[in-house]
Design a protein around this motif. Structure first.
Motif, PDB file in Angstrom:
ATOM      1  N   GLY A 167       0.712  -1.269   0.011  1.00 14.66           N
ATOM      2  CA  GLY A 167      -0.143  -0.002   0.129  1.00 14.66           C
ATOM      3  C   GLY A 167       0.979   1.284  -0.085  1.00 14.66           C
ATOM      4  N   ARG A 168       0.399   2.250   0.359  1.00 10.00           N
ATOM      5  CA  ARG A 168       0.890   3.529   0.150  1.00 10.00           C
ATOM      6  C   ARG A 168       2.279   3.564   1.369  1.00 10.00           C
ATOM      7  NH1 ARG A 168      -2.322   8.994  -0.918  1.00 10.00           N
ATOM      8  NH2 ARG A 168      -3.270   7.337  -2.058  1.00 10.00           N
ATOM      9  N   ILE A 169       1.905   2.889   2.408  1.00  8.49           N
ATOM     10  CA  ILE A 169       2.955   2.901   3.374  1.00  8.49           C
ATOM     11  C   ILE A 169       4.093   2.355   3.017  1.00  8.49           C
ATOM     12  CG2 ILE A 169       3.526   2.662   5.843  1.00  8.49           C
ATOM     13  CD1 ILE A 169       0.614   3.106   6.636  1.00  8.49           C
ATOM     14  N   THR A 170       3.912   0.908   2.364  1.00 10.48           N
ATOM     15  CA  THR A 170       5.014   0.157   2.029  1.00 10.48           C
ATOM     16  C   THR A 170       5.880   0.997   0.720  1.00 10.48           C
ATOM     17  OG1 THR A 170       3.418  -1.058   1.062  1.00 10.48           O
ATOM     18  CG2 THR A 170       4.330  -2.214   2.856  1.00 10.48           C
ATOM     19  N   ASP A 171       5.129   1.491   0.045  1.00 13.82           N
ATOM     20  CA  ASP A 171       5.589   2.387  -1.163  1.00 13.82           C
ATOM     21  C   ASP A 171       6.646   3.415  -0.546  1.00 13.82           C
ATOM     22  OD1 ASP A 171       4.567   0.954  -2.897  1.00 13.82           O
ATOM     23  OD2 ASP A 171       2.845   2.235  -3.642  1.00 13.82           O
ATOM     24  N   LEU A 172       6.123   4.038   0.459  1.00  8.46           N
ATOM     25  CA  LEU A 172       6.725   5.188   1.113  1.00  8.46           C
ATOM     26  C   LEU A 172       8.145   4.386   1.677  1.00  8.46           C
ATOM     27  CD1 LEU A 172       6.100   8.181   1.538  1.00  8.46           C
ATOM     28  CD2 LEU A 172       5.780   7.552   3.932  1.00  8.46           C
ATOM     29  N   ILE A 173       7.904   3.415   2.403  1.00 12.95           N
ATOM     30  CA  ILE A 173       9.089   2.900   2.950  1.00 12.95           C
ATOM     31  C   ILE A 173      10.222   2.418   2.134  1.00 12.95           C
ATOM     32  CG2 ILE A 173       9.955   0.744   4.321  1.00 12.95           C
ATOM     33  CD1 ILE A 173       7.291   1.005   5.972  1.00 12.95           C
ATOM     34  N   GLU A 174       9.750   1.827   0.947  1.00 15.51           N
ATOM     35  CA  GLU A 174      10.672   1.248  -0.040  1.00 15.51           C
ATOM     36  C   GLU A 174      11.307   2.400  -0.785  1.00 15.51           C
ATOM     37  OE1 GLU A 174       8.794  -1.429  -2.903  1.00 15.51           O
ATOM     38  OE2 GLU A 174      10.761  -1.691  -4.120  1.00 15.51           O
TER      39      GLU A 174
END
Lengths: 295, 434
Positions: free
Chosen positions: B248-255
């Motif tokens: 989701g958005r959070i994992t994208d941000l983390i990546e």
């Protein structure tokens, strides 16, 4: 008295009562545009009951309002053109779709009266009850023995090594693979031929002693000889398990199954005894598919 | 072509033959560009190998001589007058050396000459003599032939780094000293022997007394901290992000952030370490513990990225197979996915560790650049690391540190080669994709 004998007869033949051709109410030929399921979806004393199942991938609906029963000791074949949702549907039956991002299932799928999509249901015992064989043979990169022993081991089905050996041997015998691999149990499972690998996967599935086996086009990666070996195996396994098989090959459906379900673009179009579906399809779409007008 | 044309049943239309003619006409051009590309690639490989060979050759030419140290064999009389049993550690061992040199060269007179004579032997040789006496007090009263280190300038002169044709005033070794050296050599009292000090001692202001063991230990403790922290954390993060986290958005941000962190200049991590570990948490300065923490921050992104791509490359059919027989997600990951991804993860880890081994900039920020003579014994002792040691020596004015710098680089490269070999071995061991 008469009814009773018929029930008995049906049971011994392994065919659900409701599926015998005589029971099917004769209706008129449905309209080509009709997406209502033709034929009897229910069976007597079902193993699994699906009612109003919808599957969505994100916004796209892949399965629309499918209701069907899976009987005891029967082989139910699911046929239909590519992309019709038959694989999606079979993967709902043991919640393998859970692993797919954005996949949502609504409706009811009852196993022993419990909705498997209920929040309280744990997928681990569910998948031990409803085993699955995949399209491409996918043995673990471990030995033949370890492949079969893995399921019983994680579920703690064997108390000691001897019991585990016995389970492995029994599963391999049932899968008709024992004689071919008994001298190479500790060699890599991936070193077997394609057909042997697929039977190894079947052995791995039945080692856990499931009640239902789902097979998603188990022969599509195999040559005709390996295919016929697997088909014979399915025929034998029917005496102990309920089997759902997705297949591209109508001949295969005709050879191994007692009941056939025809899917078309996410709708379950027609269900009926295999003989009847192949000799006398009612829905025009089924007829087109059976006669090879598309598919 | 003529054969097919002569075959009436081949069913060749004029269009077919035209296509074939066009294809044939284009072949020379295609082959030419292919040849050009191959030559270009070959040239690139040859060029890079050439530069690598050049680098190694120059390092070897400069550094190999540091592995041997000039030593002088002197008949030392362990004079009981000088060595008092109750104060062996404080005795004047320099006097013993001067006396022994005086006996060898009785004709040397005058303060200046005597000082030059004494300078033949390293000022650090007294410690070797002291160690000898402390180990074996029985030598007191006897006369023994002892190999003692020559002074750094003498060592350089013997190795031919000083030109004798320069005027004497511009040289660090006088004509008299050269004459003495020739006499010592003629008597078999001058030899270049294996330089044990270089591998066993810590840093020193005296080149002949300086060694890399302190820096090697410092590097070892630092890398141990880095490995112990970054491997488990990196693998756990990769597994969580790849196998458990909802995309989701959070994992994208983390990546995105992990990818950015991998590209952050290493000195920034040093500043972070200075601010957080030293100024906020008050951890000891110059300690391998802090160095390891800083390098962990630096290597984590590399390990996570490598780990994620290793997990991604595990075929999904293996996961399905495990889930299909009723394995839980954790069992699927631990029993099947992780073992298959491990070779790739290890490769990423070793690459990160090799980078950490060669890193100096972030360690300067947390004080690992200090001059440290003591060999670190633990994670909180003040220490320096190999690349910082190289940097310190490269900065030193003494001629003898030039070869030691090259030699230290050779040792660092040897470590890197060993680590990479270890990585390949580990990968081969775990890579059992039947």
């Amino acid at each position: 008295m008469l009814t009773l004998t018929r029930v008995e007869e049906a049971m011994t033949k392994g065919v659900g009562l409701g599926t015998s051709p005589g029971e099917e109410p004769a209706r008129g030929r449905p309209d080509r545009e009709s997406r209502e399921t033709v034929g009897t979806v229910t069976v007597e004393n079902p193993r699994m009951v699906c009612r109003g199942v919808n599957v969505f991938y994100g916004d796209k609906q892949a399965i629309r309002n499918v209701s069907i029963d899976i009987g005891r000791n029967e082989v139910l074949a699911m046929i239909g053109p590519s992309g019709c949702g038959k694989s999606t549907f079979i993967r709902c039956l043991n919640r393998m779709n859970d692993t797919i991002e954005g996949c949502r299932v609504t409706g009811e799928i009852l196993l022993d009266g419990v909705n498997i999509y209920d929040r309280k249901v744990d997928v681990v015992p569910l998948r031990a009850q409803v085993g699955m064989v995949f399209q491409k043979p996918n043995p673990f990169p471990k030995s033949v023995y370890e492949n079969v022993a893995y399921g019983p081991r994680i579920h703690g089905l064997a108390r000691n090594r001897a019991e585990l050996d016995e389970i492995v041997e029994r599963a391999l015998r049932k899968a008709g693979l024992w004689d071919e691999v008994k001298d190479r149990l500790h060699e890599p499972g991936t070193g077997l031929s394609g057909g042997q690998q697929q039977r190894l996967c079947i052995a791995r599935t039945i080692a856990v002693n499931p009640e239902i086996i789902l097979m998603d086009e188990p022969c599509s990666a195999l040559d005709p000889i390996a295919t016929s070996v697997i088909e014979d195996l399915i025929f034998e396994l029917r005496t102990q398990y309920s089997i759902c098989i997705v297949t591209h090959s109508m001949q295969q459906a005709a050879r191994v199954s007692q009941r056939t379900a025809y899917f078309h673009l996410g709708d379950l179009i027609e269900v009926g005894p295999t003989d009847r579906i192949f000799t006398n399809p009612r829905h025009p779409l089924t007829q087109d598919y059976i006669t090879g007008r598309f598919g | 072509m003529s054969k097919t044309q002569g075959h009436p049943r081949a069913g060749k239309t004029p269009e077919n033959s035209r296509t074939i003619a066009v294809v044939r006409a284009s072949l020379p051009r295609r082959y030419r560009s292919e040849r050009r590309f191959r030559l270009l690639g070959l040239a690139a490989v040859v060029l890079s190998l050439g530069f690598l060979a050049l680098m190694f050759a120059s390092l070897l030419a400069n550094g190999v001589s540091a592995f041997r140290q000039t030593e002088i064999r002197l008949p030392v009389h362990f004079d009981p007058e000088v060595l008092h049993a109750e104060a062996l550690a404080q005795a004047d061992y320099g006097q013993l050396i001067r006396a022994s040199l005086g006996r060898l060269f009785p004709d040397v007179e005058g303060r200046r000459e005597r000082r030059e004579l004494a300078a033949l032997v390293s000022s650090a040789a007294v410690y070797d003599l002291r160690d000898l006496v402390m180990r074996d007090p029985g030598v007191i009263g006897q006369t023994r032939e002892v190999w003692l280190k020559a002074g750094a300038d003498i060592d350089m002169a013997v190795k031919g780094h000083f030109r004798r044709d320069l005027p004497e005033a511009e040289r660090r070794v006088s004509d008299r000293q050269f004459a003495w050296l020739e006499r010592l050599a003629a008597e078999g009292r001058l030899e270049k022997r294996f330089n044990r000090t270089f591998f066993t001692a810590g840093d020193s202001r005296e080149p002949e007394q300086a060694g890399i063991w302190g820096a090697v230990s410092g590097s070892f403790f630092t890398l141990a901290v880095t490995l112990m922290l970054s491997f488990p954390i990196g693998v756990a993060a990769a597994v969580y992000l790849e196998e458990f986290a909802r995309k989701g958005r959070i994992t994208d941000l983390i990546e995105v952030n992990i990818n950015n962190l991998a590209a952050v200049p290493s000195i920034v991590f040093g500043l972070l370490g200075l601010a957080v570990f030293l100024n906020f948490l008050h951890l000891p300065r110059s300690a391998p513990l802090v160095g390891g923490l800083v390098l962990t921050l630096m290597t984590l992104p590399t390990i996570i990225i490598a780990g994620r791509s290793a997990l991604k490359s595990v075929p999904p059919s293996i996961r399905e197979a495990a889930l299909g027989v009723g394995a839980s997600r954790m069992q699927t990951v631990l029993h099947h996915v992780l073992p298959l991804a491990l070779p790739g993860m290890l490769t990423g880890t070793i690459i990160g560790m090799a980078r950490a081994l060669g890193e100096s900039a972030p360690l300067l920020m947390i004080g690992m650049v200090a001059f440290i003579v003591e060999i670190p014994k633990g994670f909180t002792d003040p220490a320096t690391v190999l690349p910082v040691q190289i940097y310190l020596w490269a900065d030193s004015p003494e001629r003898a540190f030039v070869e030691r710098t090259s030699a230290a680089i050779l040792v660092l490269l040897a470590f890197l080669v060993v680590m990479n070999a270890g990585a390949i071995w580990l990968r081969k061991r775990f890579e059992r994709r039947w």
